[in-house]
Scaffold this active site. Structure first.
Site: not given
Ligand code: GLN
Length: 536
Positions: A383, A509, A511
């Site tokens: 992310c 994600h 994970e």
């Molecule tokens: N802050 C970033 C976004 O909102 C990444 C979010 C995250 O890593 N979950 O896109």
């Protein structure tokens, strides 16, 4: 058959492993042929953990349907290997929000609204949804917090009422407590457990089973004492010594007879014999001497490792699949900006940059990505970890000096990571991101494509910003590959570097979908590359 309910409450202190115990119990029941569902009740007033600080609450665990939930739901999914949904987690905040909006609509016709029955009825309604939605034979319900907390009272009252409605024979109250040890004498004390059971009984609930955890061996005389003072049958006091390996908990509970005890008390007969061999093998593998690889985890909440719970577990799963031990070296990204912590990066066999929000420490993460690219150190970005990999590439390979995400610099000339149009008008913080499962098509001939070995996957998201397509061509020309894209080709889901042993990052994600027996391919790929780099 009537739905059976297993209620898990916690006593004495928080963090005794109530969630893990409940999850492991769920596995024992699933293994006996039952359809199990799970629900966690969180007594805090926040509507969901989505807007809570990871420092206070640990990781926010995301489900298929985009629900932002407590990290215990991760334990449930990993242990029982199920996919949970929104009904599996609710908070006091949600209960009150519902009741108050009904009151504003005039639904109560001027009646006085009270904790009993209005709040408790809403709690019971939400509990009922689990069985309705899943058709489960057994519902495992965990009450967050510790008995005695002022917030948990309406929840316990609702459970007490529910017990009478669904019948006592269909409910089992399992109380998980902590037995402290007095340092000087090494003596284990049961008094706090007695007090917490007394508090539970004052609400009208007598636990049927007490699982007493301690760091030391707990001998039978202590169990007998707990049984006597807490009015619980002797065979229903379960001494749980702290496990050295998390995934050993189901094996320990099985050995202590908890699986059979639950069935006996609920009047159930197993339809099959539990097969714990895969778990035994897993725990044996975990305990085996293995060569180790170092993974530098560059985050900003590293002081509280629970903030990266699923990442840590996914690394462990991938390590097992590769026959190595993973040593996670925690690096504070803000330290890197101050020239600190670089020795950890330099000694690492791989670098992992997880998700995150806000600008603090972002430059440090960008520096870590640069180091991994230039020194050909295996890298996995999750992310925000993908976003910083792209920012770094734009700045240092494409020479777009002020490239950034518009999250961190609204005025940047090169917003290589930017808000999607449909996100621009949103002002509310809670539940407004791209959340939950989205499909991703994999480009054949890429590392990601090879790792997954299938053309399409569905992965869980939690973010607001996306790769800016205006830069796609330029990135490609310089060696970045877009190995995962949304089916309509509009959203970049996975990027990777062409001339690098393993520099892969996803907007989602991964994970959250890694399981002990089904390690996630992108993590397996990272650990394999780390192992090769370490020459092990
Ligand atoms: N802050 C970033 C976004 O909102 C990444 C979010 C995250 O890593 N979950 O896109």
């Amino acid at each position: 058959m009537a739905t059976k309910y297993l209620f898990f409450t916690g006593g004495v202190v928080s963090s005794v492993g109530k969630g893990v115990t409940a999850a492991a119990s769920g596995l024992l029941l699933k293994e006996r042929g039952f359809k199990v569902a799970v629900q966690k009740l969180d007594p805090y007033i926040n509507v969901d953990p989505g807007t809570m600080s990871p420092y206070q609450h640990g990781e926010v665990y995301v489900l298929d349907d985009g629900a932002e939930t407590d990290l215990d739901l991760g334990h449930y999914e990993r242990f029982i290997d199920i996919r949970l949904s929104r009904v599996s987690n609710f908070t006091t905040g949600q209960v009150y929000a519902e009741i108050i909006s009904k009151e504003r609509r005039g639904d109560y016709l001027g009646g006085t609204i009270q904790v009993i029955p209005h709040i408790t009825n809403e709690i019971k309604r939400r509990i009922g949804l689990v069985e309705k939605e899943t058709g489960a034979e057994i519902v495992i319900l965990e009450v967050g917090g510790t008995v005695g907390d002022i917030e948990s009272q309406p929840f316990l009252e609702a459970l007490r009422q529910l017990r009478n409605e669904v019948g006592r024979e269909n409910c089992l109250f399992i109380h998980v407590t902590w037995l402290p040890t007095i340092g000087a004498t090494g003596e284990i004390k049961t008094k706090p457990t007695q007090h917490s059971v007394a508090a539970l009984r004052s609400i009208g609930i007598s636990p049927n089973v007490i699982i007493a955890r301690a760091d030391q061996e707990i001998d039978q005389s202590l169990c007998d004492k707990i049984a006597l003072f807490c009015d619980v049958e002797r065979n229903a006091v379960i001494p749980m010594k702290t496990a050295s390996v998390l995934y050993e908990v189901p094996l320990m509970l099985e050995k202590l007879g908890v699986g059979e005890l639950m069935l006996e008390k609920l009047g159930l007969k197993a339809t099959r014999k539990p097969d714990m061999r895969p778990w035994k093998k897993l725990v044996e593998d975990v305990k085996k001497e293995k060569p180790s690889v170092n993974v530098a985890l560059v985050g900003k909440y590293v002081e509280l490792q629970d903030a990266y719970m699923s990442v840590r577990e996914a690394l462990k799963h991938a390590a097992l699949a590769n026959g190595v031990e993973v040593c996670i070296r925690w690096v504070h990204s803000a330290d890197l900006e101050k020239d600190k912590g670089w020795d950890v990066i330099q000694n690492a066999d791989a670098v992992l940059v997880p998700g995150g929000f806000g600008s603090r420490g972002v430059e440090g993460k960008i520096m870590a990505a640069r180091y991994a690219r230039e020194n050909k150190v295996p890298y996995l970005g999750l992310c925000l970890g993908m976003q910083v990999m792209c920012i770094e590439f734009a700045r240092n390979v494409l020479d777009l000096e002020d490239a950034n995400s518009s999250e961190f610099d609204r005025a940047t000339e090169h917003p290589v990571i930017d808000l999607m149009l449909d996100q621009r008008s949103i002002t509310d913080m809670g539940g407004t991101m791209r959340l939950g499962l989205y499909p991703c098509l994999l480009l054949p001939g890429t590392k990601a494509g090879a790792a997954y070995g299938v053309p399409r996957v569905d992965e869980r998201h939690r973010h607001r910003f996306e790769f800016n397509n205006a830069y796609r061509e330029r990135f490609k020309e310089h060696g970045m590959m877009f190995s995962g894209l949304s089916p309509d080709n509009r959203l970049v889901e996975i990027v990777e570097l062409r001339d690098h042993p393993y520099m892969v990052a996803s907007q989602f994600h991964p994970e959250f979908l890694s399981r002990p027996m089904k390690p996630h391919p992108l993590f397996v790929g990272l650990v394999r590359a780390a192992k090769e780099r370490a020459g092990k």
